[in-house]
Design a protein around this motif. Structure first.
Motif, PDB file in Angstrom:
ATOM      1  N   ALA A 110      19.665 -34.940  55.307  1.00 17.18           N
ATOM      2  CA  ALA A 110      18.363 -34.662  54.679  1.00 17.18           C
ATOM      3  C   ALA A 110      18.223 -33.165  54.389  1.00 17.18           C
ATOM      4  O   ALA A 110      17.747 -32.776  53.310  1.00 17.18           O
ATOM      5  CB  ALA A 110      17.230 -35.141  55.582  1.00 17.18           C
ATOM      6  N   TYR A 111      18.645 -32.335  55.324  1.00 15.79           N
ATOM      7  CA  TYR A 111      18.586 -30.881  55.125  1.00 15.79           C
ATOM      8  C   TYR A 111      19.485 -30.453  53.965  1.00 15.79           C
ATOM      9  O   TYR A 111      19.091 -29.645  53.124  1.00 15.79           O
ATOM     10  CB  TYR A 111      18.984 -30.169  56.427  1.00 15.79           C
ATOM     11  N   ARG A 117      18.643 -29.449  46.272  1.00 18.66           N
ATOM     12  CA  ARG A 117      17.493 -29.395  45.365  1.00 18.66           C
ATOM     13  C   ARG A 117      17.031 -27.952  45.149  1.00 18.66           C
ATOM     14  O   ARG A 117      16.825 -27.518  44.015  1.00 18.66           O
ATOM     15  CB  ARG A 117      16.362 -30.242  45.936  1.00 18.66           C
ATOM     16  N   LYS A 118      16.898 -27.198  46.225  1.00 19.73           N
ATOM     17  CA  LYS A 118      16.404 -25.820  46.123  1.00 19.73           C
ATOM     18  C   LYS A 118      17.408 -24.891  45.440  1.00 19.73           C
ATOM     19  O   LYS A 118      17.024 -23.993  44.705  1.00 19.73           O
ATOM     20  CB  LYS A 118      16.071 -25.272  47.512  1.00 19.73           C
ATOM     21  N   LYS A 122      25.242 -29.127  43.831  1.00 20.32           N
ATOM     22  CA  LYS A 122      25.662 -30.226  44.690  1.00 20.32           C
ATOM     23  C   LYS A 122      26.392 -29.691  45.929  1.00 20.32           C
ATOM     24  O   LYS A 122      27.008 -28.623  45.896  1.00 20.32           O
ATOM     25  CB  LYS A 122      26.589 -31.189  43.934  1.00 20.32           C
ATOM     26  N   PHE A 123      26.325 -30.484  46.998  1.00 20.01           N
ATOM     27  CA  PHE A 123      26.981 -30.137  48.257  1.00 20.01           C
ATOM     28  C   PHE A 123      28.479 -29.901  48.052  1.00 20.01           C
ATOM     29  O   PHE A 123      29.060 -29.012  48.662  1.00 20.01           O
ATOM     30  CB  PHE A 123      26.739 -31.254  49.278  1.00 20.01           C
ATOM     31  N   LYS A 124      29.079 -30.666  47.152  1.00 13.59           N
ATOM     32  CA  LYS A 124      30.509 -30.512  46.868  1.00 13.59           C
ATOM     33  C   LYS A 124      30.810 -29.125  46.292  1.00 13.59           C
ATOM     34  O   LYS A 124      31.938 -28.652  46.378  1.00 13.59           O
ATOM     35  CB  LYS A 124      30.983 -31.587  45.891  1.00 13.59           C
ATOM     36  N   LYS A 139      13.475 -14.931  49.526  1.00 13.56           N
ATOM     37  CA  LYS A 139      14.645 -14.532  48.736  1.00 13.56           C
ATOM     38  C   LYS A 139      15.649 -15.683  48.751  1.00 13.56           C
ATOM     39  O   LYS A 139      16.741 -15.557  49.289  1.00 13.56           O
ATOM     40  CB  LYS A 139      15.296 -13.288  49.333  1.00 13.56           C
ATOM     41  N   ARG A 140      15.292 -16.799  48.217  1.00 16.56           N
ATOM     42  CA  ARG A 140      16.079 -18.023  48.322  1.00 16.56           C
ATOM     43  C   ARG A 140      17.452 -17.895  47.664  1.00 16.56           C
ATOM     44  O   ARG A 140      18.365 -18.616  47.983  1.00 16.56           O
ATOM     45  CB  ARG A 140      15.275 -19.149  47.690  1.00 16.56           C
TER      46      ARG A 140
END
Length: 191
Positions: A110-111, A117-118, A122-124, A139-140
């Motif tokens: 979920a994290y 999204r933020k 993608k995680f890959k 400061k994302r």
């Protein structure tokens, strides 16, 4: 004093503190209900994942902070439960293996979905050497690794909000007995 005594040096030193005035610290013994309270009071998906990963793996906070995306990517993408972590303890430099059970894996997923999204990727696409847990800030765009002091602050705030410890106790004693480090002992306890 033991060093001097061992080598037969005589030292006439009086203790500078009034030992009777020292506060006695309580030791916090976690129950699964307490951990659930922390998770329920967590404001972010990251904080939920941190609590569950610390509890289910027995990691200390500095080891959790040193986790990289590459440490979990393969098994996470393969959907393995329990998820195996091959780690090295920073203090001793000793390798060890630990696992994350279903609750921690689901919280971690979920994290990561939230990070995708933020960060609009993608995680890959995350680099293997990128920090798994990042400090949340305005400061994302800058992915700073979370630090043990951040985890200590999270636990301090959540322990108070979940009524596990009082704010007065922490203020008077300058420490939180319901801190992340004590989760390691809870992993070994039968409760």
């Amino acid at each position: 004093m033991g060093f001097y005594r061992e080598f037969n040096y005589k030292v006439n030193v009086k203790p500078s503190r009034d030992f009777k005035a020292l506060r006695t610290h309580i030791r916090f013994n976690w129950s699964t209900k307490d951990i659930r309270k922390l998770v329920d009071h967590a404001k972010t998906l990251r904080d939920r994942a941190i609590i569950l990963c610390l509890f289910q793996s027995g990691m200390d906070d500095s080891t959790l902070c040193s986790l990289n995306v590459g440490d979990v990517r393969r098994e996470l993408l393969e959907g393995k439960i329990p998820l195996r972590l091959d780690l090295k303890r920073r203090k001793e430099g000793l390798p060890y293996i630990t696992f994350l059970a279903k609750d921690a894996v689901e919280a971690l997923k979920a994290y990561i979905r939230e990070r995708e999204r933020k960060e609009k990727r993608k995680f890959k696409e995350f680099g293997d050497d990128e920090p798994l847990f990042v400090a949340e800030s305005w400061k994302r765009k800058k992915l700073e690794r979370i630090q043990p002091r951040h985890i200590q602050a999270i636990f301090r705030k959540l322990a108070i909000e979940a009524n596990l410890i009082s704010e007065e106790y922490i203020r008077e004693n300058h420490w939180n007995p319901a801190r992340a480090h004590t989760l390691r002992a809870a992993l070994a306890s039968p409760s």
